[in-house]
Design a protein around this motif. Structure first.
Motif, PDB file in Angstrom:
ATOM      1  N   TYR A  86     -11.723   4.071  -9.055  1.00 37.07           N
ATOM      2  CA  TYR A  86     -10.943   3.329  -7.998  1.00 37.07           C
ATOM      3  C   TYR A  86      -9.704   4.157  -7.302  1.00 37.07           C
ATOM      4  O   TYR A  86      -8.918   4.610  -8.163  1.00 37.07           O
ATOM      5  N   ASN A  87     -10.113   4.516  -6.151  1.00 34.59           N
ATOM      6  CA  ASN A  87      -9.237   5.561  -5.271  1.00 34.59           C
ATOM      7  C   ASN A  87      -7.801   4.871  -5.047  1.00 34.59           C
ATOM      8  O   ASN A  87      -7.994   3.566  -4.831  1.00 34.59           O
ATOM      9  N   ASN A  88      -6.779   5.501  -4.987  1.00 33.90           N
ATOM     10  CA  ASN A  88      -5.492   5.517  -4.495  1.00 33.90           C
ATOM     11  C   ASN A  88      -4.839   4.634  -5.464  1.00 33.90           C
ATOM     12  O   ASN A  88      -5.359   3.515  -6.320  1.00 33.90           O
ATOM     13  N   ILE A  89      -3.438   4.395  -5.390  1.00 30.59           N
ATOM     14  CA  ILE A  89      -2.562   3.457  -6.315  1.00 30.59           C
ATOM     15  C   ILE A  89      -2.012   2.601  -5.158  1.00 30.59           C
ATOM     16  O   ILE A  89      -1.389   1.433  -5.663  1.00 30.59           O
ATOM     17  N   ASN A  90      -1.783   2.796  -4.018  1.00 27.96           N
ATOM     18  CA  ASN A  90      -0.906   2.070  -3.089  1.00 27.96           C
ATOM     19  C   ASN A  90      -1.838   1.256  -2.081  1.00 27.96           C
ATOM     20  O   ASN A  90      -1.731   0.228  -1.703  1.00 27.96           O
ATOM     21  N   ALA A  91      -2.512   1.949  -1.460  1.00 28.89           N
ATOM     22  CA  ALA A  91      -3.114   1.439  -0.015  1.00 28.89           C
ATOM     23  C   ALA A  91      -4.491   2.328   0.178  1.00 28.89           C
ATOM     24  O   ALA A  91      -5.302   2.623  -0.973  1.00 28.89           O
ATOM     25  N   THR A  92      -4.578   2.983   1.169  1.00 31.77           N
ATOM     26  CA  THR A  92      -5.807   3.966   1.236  1.00 31.77           C
ATOM     27  C   THR A  92      -5.411   5.335   1.962  1.00 31.77           C
ATOM     28  O   THR A  92      -5.944   5.806   2.799  1.00 31.77           O
ATOM     29  N   GLN A  93      -4.450   6.038   1.544  1.00 35.57           N
ATOM     30  CA  GLN A  93      -3.710   7.129   2.013  1.00 35.57           C
ATOM     31  C   GLN A  93      -3.844   8.233   1.382  1.00 35.57           C
ATOM     32  O   GLN A  93      -3.823   9.631   1.522  1.00 35.57           O
ATOM     33  N   ASN A  94      -3.780   8.185   0.004  1.00 40.01           N
ATOM     34  CA  ASN A  94      -3.633   9.336  -0.795  1.00 40.01           C
ATOM     35  C   ASN A  94      -4.449   9.448  -2.002  1.00 40.01           C
ATOM     36  O   ASN A  94      -4.430  10.306  -2.859  1.00 40.01           O
ATOM     37  N   ASP A 150      -4.587  13.087   1.615  1.00 42.17           N
ATOM     38  CA  ASP A 150      -3.246  13.072   1.949  1.00 42.17           C
ATOM     39  C   ASP A 150      -2.455  14.119   1.371  1.00 42.17           C
ATOM     40  O   ASP A 150      -2.927  15.217   0.751  1.00 42.17           O
ATOM     41  N   ASP A 151      -0.944  13.893   1.106  1.00 46.89           N
ATOM     42  CA  ASP A 151      -0.246  15.131   0.441  1.00 46.89           C
ATOM     43  C   ASP A 151      -0.190  15.009  -0.933  1.00 46.89           C
ATOM     44  O   ASP A 151       0.373  15.807  -1.759  1.00 46.89           O
ATOM     45  N   ARG A 152      -1.155  13.819  -1.564  1.00 45.61           N
ATOM     46  CA  ARG A 152      -0.942  13.793  -3.103  1.00 45.61           C
ATOM     47  C   ARG A 152      -2.342  13.352  -3.579  1.00 45.61           C
ATOM     48  O   ARG A 152      -2.832  12.483  -2.888  1.00 45.61           O
ATOM     49  N   ALA A 153      -2.802  13.490  -4.784  1.00 48.02           N
ATOM     50  CA  ALA A 153      -3.731  12.898  -5.633  1.00 48.02           C
ATOM     51  C   ALA A 153      -3.225  11.649  -6.111  1.00 48.02           C
ATOM     52  O   ALA A 153      -2.301  11.685  -6.902  1.00 48.02           O
ATOM     53  N   GLU A 154      -3.906  10.434  -5.860  1.00 47.03           N
ATOM     54  CA  GLU A 154      -3.747   9.314  -6.589  1.00 47.03           C
ATOM     55  C   GLU A 154      -5.205   8.559  -6.992  1.00 47.03           C
ATOM     56  O   GLU A 154      -6.065   8.652  -6.406  1.00 47.03           O
TER      57      GLU A 154
END
Length: 169
Positions: A86-94, A150-154
């Protein structure tokens, strides 16, 4: 077909899979990492959250950087057939983009590896790790993240599906 026959047919199918050794289940693990945890006011993005069963937004692991290694140590050795991300913790950017999975036995023997590139959606993405058989006698899985979107792995959640077993002799 009657409800009773459907239920019996389903029960027989489950029994047949169990007898054949094909019953799959989420394998419990303990996660650790060499990546620095992202600190944000009021948020805890600790590595332990990637195996807690919570796939909601803002729950999971976030790092300050784009690359690094996450180590998943199984509570009991077993056969790992698939890796669900399950990729990302917030949306679809990191989310993470490219990573290599390495599967190790109890004594550190490399059992196999697989390089993976995923899309950036937060929906689960399943990777079959070695065809339908998976890797047997796995004790540790390393996820070596080589690129993020993007700028970090989530990562919200990771699920290892397979069959628990015993460690190698």
């Amino acid at each position: 077909m009657s409800k009773r026959k459907i239920a019996l047919t389903g029960a027989l199918a489950v029994a047949a899979l169990a007898i054949a050794g094909q019953a799959m289940a989420a394998l419990p693990f303990t996660a650790s990492t060499n990546m620095q945890t992202l600190a944000m006011a009021g948020q805890n993005f600790d590595i332990s959250k990637i195996g807690n069963g919570n796939t909601t937004t803002m729950d999971g692991f976030a790092a300050t950087g784009k690359t690094g290694t996450i180590t998943l140590e199984l509570q009991r050795c077993g056969t790992v057939r698939s890796f669900m991300l399950y990729n990302n913790i917030n949306a679809t950017q990191n989310g993470v983009k490219t990573f290599e999975l390495k599967f190790f036995g109890e004594h550190g023997t490399l059992l196999g590896s697989k390089t993976v590139t995923v899309n950036n959606g937060a929906a689960p993405q399943t990777v079959m790790v070695n065809g339908s058989t998976g890797f047997q006698f796995v004790h540790t899985v390393e996820m070596n993240i080589t690129a993020s979107f993007d700028d970090r792995a989530e990562i919200r959640e990771i699920v290892l599906d397979g069959e628990p077993g015993e460690c190698c002799p």
